[in-house]
Scaffold this motif. Structure first.
Motif, PDB file in Angstrom:
ATOM      1  N   LEU A  39       0.825  -1.215   0.000  1.00  0.00           N
ATOM      2  CA  LEU A  39       0.000   0.000   0.000  1.00  0.00           C
ATOM      3  C   LEU A  39       0.854   1.257   0.000  1.00  0.00           C
ATOM      4  CD1 LEU A  39      -2.880  -0.890   2.441  1.00  0.00           C
ATOM      5  CD2 LEU A  39      -3.129  -0.059   0.095  1.00  0.00           C
ATOM      6  N   SER A  40       1.929   1.251   0.758  1.00  0.00           N
ATOM      7  CA  SER A  40       2.814   2.422   0.791  1.00  0.00           C
ATOM      8  C   SER A  40       3.394   2.698  -0.584  1.00  0.00           C
ATOM      9  CB  SER A  40       3.951   2.207   1.783  1.00  0.00           C
ATOM     10  OG  SER A  40       3.446   2.169   3.086  1.00  0.00           O
ATOM     11  N   GLU A  41       3.764   1.661  -1.280  1.00  0.00           N
ATOM     12  CA  GLU A  41       4.286   1.828  -2.635  1.00  0.00           C
ATOM     13  C   GLU A  41       3.230   2.456  -3.548  1.00  0.00           C
ATOM     14  OE1 GLU A  41       5.902  -0.819  -6.414  1.00  0.00           O
ATOM     15  OE2 GLU A  41       5.326  -1.842  -4.570  1.00  0.00           O
ATOM     16  N   GLU A  42       2.015   1.953  -3.458  1.00  0.00           N
ATOM     17  CA  GLU A  42       0.942   2.464  -4.317  1.00  0.00           C
ATOM     18  C   GLU A  42       0.590   3.913  -3.976  1.00  0.00           C
ATOM     19  OE1 GLU A  42       0.027   1.053  -6.978  1.00  0.00           O
ATOM     20  OE2 GLU A  42       0.783  -0.970  -6.639  1.00  0.00           O
ATOM     21  N   VAL A  43       0.573   4.250  -2.693  1.00  0.00           N
ATOM     22  CA  VAL A  43       0.307   5.639  -2.291  1.00  0.00           C
ATOM     23  C   VAL A  43       1.415   6.548  -2.809  1.00  0.00           C
ATOM     24  CG1 VAL A  43       0.129   7.198  -0.305  1.00  0.00           C
ATOM     25  CG2 VAL A  43      -1.145   5.053  -0.320  1.00  0.00           C
ATOM     26  N   GLY A  44       2.641   6.063  -2.774  1.00  0.00           N
ATOM     27  CA  GLY A  44       3.755   6.828  -3.333  1.00  0.00           C
ATOM     28  C   GLY A  44       3.560   7.097  -4.819  1.00  0.00           C
ATOM     29  N   GLU A  45       2.997   6.137  -5.533  1.00  0.00           N
ATOM     30  CA  GLU A  45       2.736   6.334  -6.956  1.00  0.00           C
ATOM     31  C   GLU A  45       1.646   7.375  -7.193  1.00  0.00           C
ATOM     32  OE1 GLU A  45       2.219   2.480  -8.756  1.00  0.00           O
ATOM     33  OE2 GLU A  45       4.218   1.844  -8.139  1.00  0.00           O
ATOM     34  N   VAL A  46       0.672   7.459  -6.270  1.00  0.00           N
ATOM     35  CA  VAL A  46      -0.332   8.527  -6.357  1.00  0.00           C
ATOM     36  C   VAL A  46       0.361   9.874  -6.192  1.00  0.00           C
ATOM     37  CG1 VAL A  46      -2.344   9.595  -5.257  1.00  0.00           C
ATOM     38  CG2 VAL A  46      -2.257   7.113  -5.539  1.00  0.00           C
ATOM     39  N   ALA A  47       1.217   9.974  -5.191  1.00  0.00           N
ATOM     40  CA  ALA A  47       1.940  11.229  -4.949  1.00  0.00           C
ATOM     41  C   ALA A  47       2.789  11.599  -6.156  1.00  0.00           C
ATOM     42  CB  ALA A  47       2.807  11.098  -3.698  1.00  0.00           C
ATOM     43  N   GLN A  48       3.470  10.625  -6.718  1.00  0.00           N
ATOM     44  CA  GLN A  48       4.300  10.878  -7.900  1.00  0.00           C
ATOM     45  C   GLN A  48       3.439  11.385  -9.063  1.00  0.00           C
ATOM     46  OE1 GLN A  48       6.266   7.385  -9.412  1.00  0.00           O
ATOM     47  NE2 GLN A  48       7.762   8.595 -10.551  1.00  0.00           N
ATOM     48  N   ALA A  49       2.273  10.816  -9.253  1.00  0.00           N
ATOM     49  CA  ALA A  49       1.381  11.255 -10.328  1.00  0.00           C
ATOM     50  C   ALA A  49       0.869  12.671 -10.085  1.00  0.00           C
ATOM     51  CB  ALA A  49       0.217  10.280 -10.484  1.00  0.00           C
ATOM     52  N   VAL A  50       0.549  13.000  -8.821  1.00  0.00           N
ATOM     53  CA  VAL A  50       0.093  14.359  -8.507  1.00  0.00           C
ATOM     54  C   VAL A  50       1.209  15.364  -8.762  1.00  0.00           C
ATOM     55  CG1 VAL A  50      -0.680  15.899  -6.650  1.00  0.00           C
ATOM     56  CG2 VAL A  50      -1.715  13.638  -6.903  1.00  0.00           C
ATOM     57  N   VAL A  51       2.416  15.037  -8.350  1.00  0.00           N
ATOM     58  CA  VAL A  51       3.563  15.899  -8.630  1.00  0.00           C
ATOM     59  C   VAL A  51       3.723  16.049 -10.146  1.00  0.00           C
ATOM     60  CG1 VAL A  51       6.088  16.058  -8.507  1.00  0.00           C
ATOM     61  CG2 VAL A  51       4.777  15.478  -6.461  1.00  0.00           C
ATOM     62  N   GLY A  52       3.556  14.951 -10.852  1.00  0.00           N
ATOM     63  CA  GLY A  52       3.702  14.981 -12.298  1.00  0.00           C
ATOM     64  C   GLY A  52       2.615  15.758 -13.017  1.00  0.00           C
ATOM     65  N   VAL A  53       1.404  15.700 -12.512  1.00  0.00           N
ATOM     66  CA  VAL A  53       0.299  16.411 -13.178  1.00  0.00           C
ATOM     67  C   VAL A  53       0.370  17.911 -12.900  1.00  0.00           C
ATOM     68  CG1 VAL A  53      -1.562  16.338 -11.440  1.00  0.00           C
ATOM     69  CG2 VAL A  53      -2.112  16.105 -13.851  1.00  0.00           C
ATOM     70  N   THR A  54       0.958  18.275 -11.785  1.00  0.00           N
ATOM     71  CA  THR A  54       1.059  19.700 -11.437  1.00  0.00           C
ATOM     72  C   THR A  54       2.383  20.309 -11.863  1.00  0.00           C
ATOM     73  OG1 THR A  54       1.884  19.149  -9.219  1.00  0.00           O
ATOM     74  CG2 THR A  54      -0.514  19.483  -9.458  1.00  0.00           C
ATOM     75  N   GLY A  55       3.298  19.481 -12.375  1.00  0.00           N
ATOM     76  CA  GLY A  55       4.582  19.976 -12.834  1.00  0.00           C
ATOM     77  C   GLY A  55       5.463  20.511 -11.727  1.00  0.00           C
ATOM     78  N   GLN A  56       5.328  19.958 -10.524  1.00  0.00           N
ATOM     79  CA  GLN A  56       6.058  20.469  -9.366  1.00  0.00           C
ATOM     80  C   GLN A  56       7.551  20.179  -9.411  1.00  0.00           C
ATOM     81  OE1 GLN A  56       4.870  22.553  -6.841  1.00  0.00           O
ATOM     82  NE2 GLN A  56       3.393  22.689  -8.498  1.00  0.00           N
ATOM     83  N   ASN A  57       7.964  19.257 -10.255  1.00  0.00           N
ATOM     84  CA  ASN A  57       9.390  18.997 -10.416  1.00  0.00           C
ATOM     85  C   ASN A  57       9.853  19.758 -11.660  1.00  0.00           C
ATOM     86  OD1 ASN A  57      11.956  18.022 -11.024  1.00  0.00           O
ATOM     87  ND2 ASN A  57      11.480  15.942 -10.340  1.00  0.00           N
TER      88      ASN A  57
END
Length: 110
Positions: A39-57
């Motif tokens: 579950l922690s891995e999957e939640v991390g992937e949600v966070a990565q996708a949110v960062v990716g959709v908002t262009g935060q990196n």
């Protein structure tokens, strides 16, 4: 599948649990712990996708869509239900009872 192409949630959870159990690398209590840890891995992937959709990196820019975020959230839900099934064969009843309590606590008083 139903006539609309819908997949039965709990039958799918049971089948995924069976497939994972037949192909497991670890037995016993560690199997449950690793399914929960997933579950922690999957939640991390949600966070990565949110960062990716908002262009935060700024180095990467926009790398995901909101559809990607939705898919990752679905992965979290499926992973949680399979982990619950790994913990107990009564997963459907446990989840229904918990959802009922959350519903009553949140919406029943309103």
């Amino acid at each position: 599948m139903s006539e609309h192409g819908d997949v039965d949630l709990w039958r799918s959870v049971e089948e995924l649990y069976g497939w994972l159990s037949a192909n497991r690398v670890v037995d016993g209590p560690d199997e449950v712990l690793l399914r929960i840890l997933k579950l922690s891995e999957e939640v991390g992937e949600v966070a990565q996708a949110v960062v990716g959709v908002t262009g935060q990196n700024p180095r990467k820019g926009v790398t995901h869509t909101w559809d990607d975020v939705s898919a990752e959230l679905c992965d979290v839900a499926v992973t949680a239900l399979v982990a619950l099934r790994t913990l107990t064969p009564e997963a459907r009843d446990v989840f229904a009872g918990h959802l009922r309590r959350v519903h009553e606590r949140s919406l029943g008083a309103g």
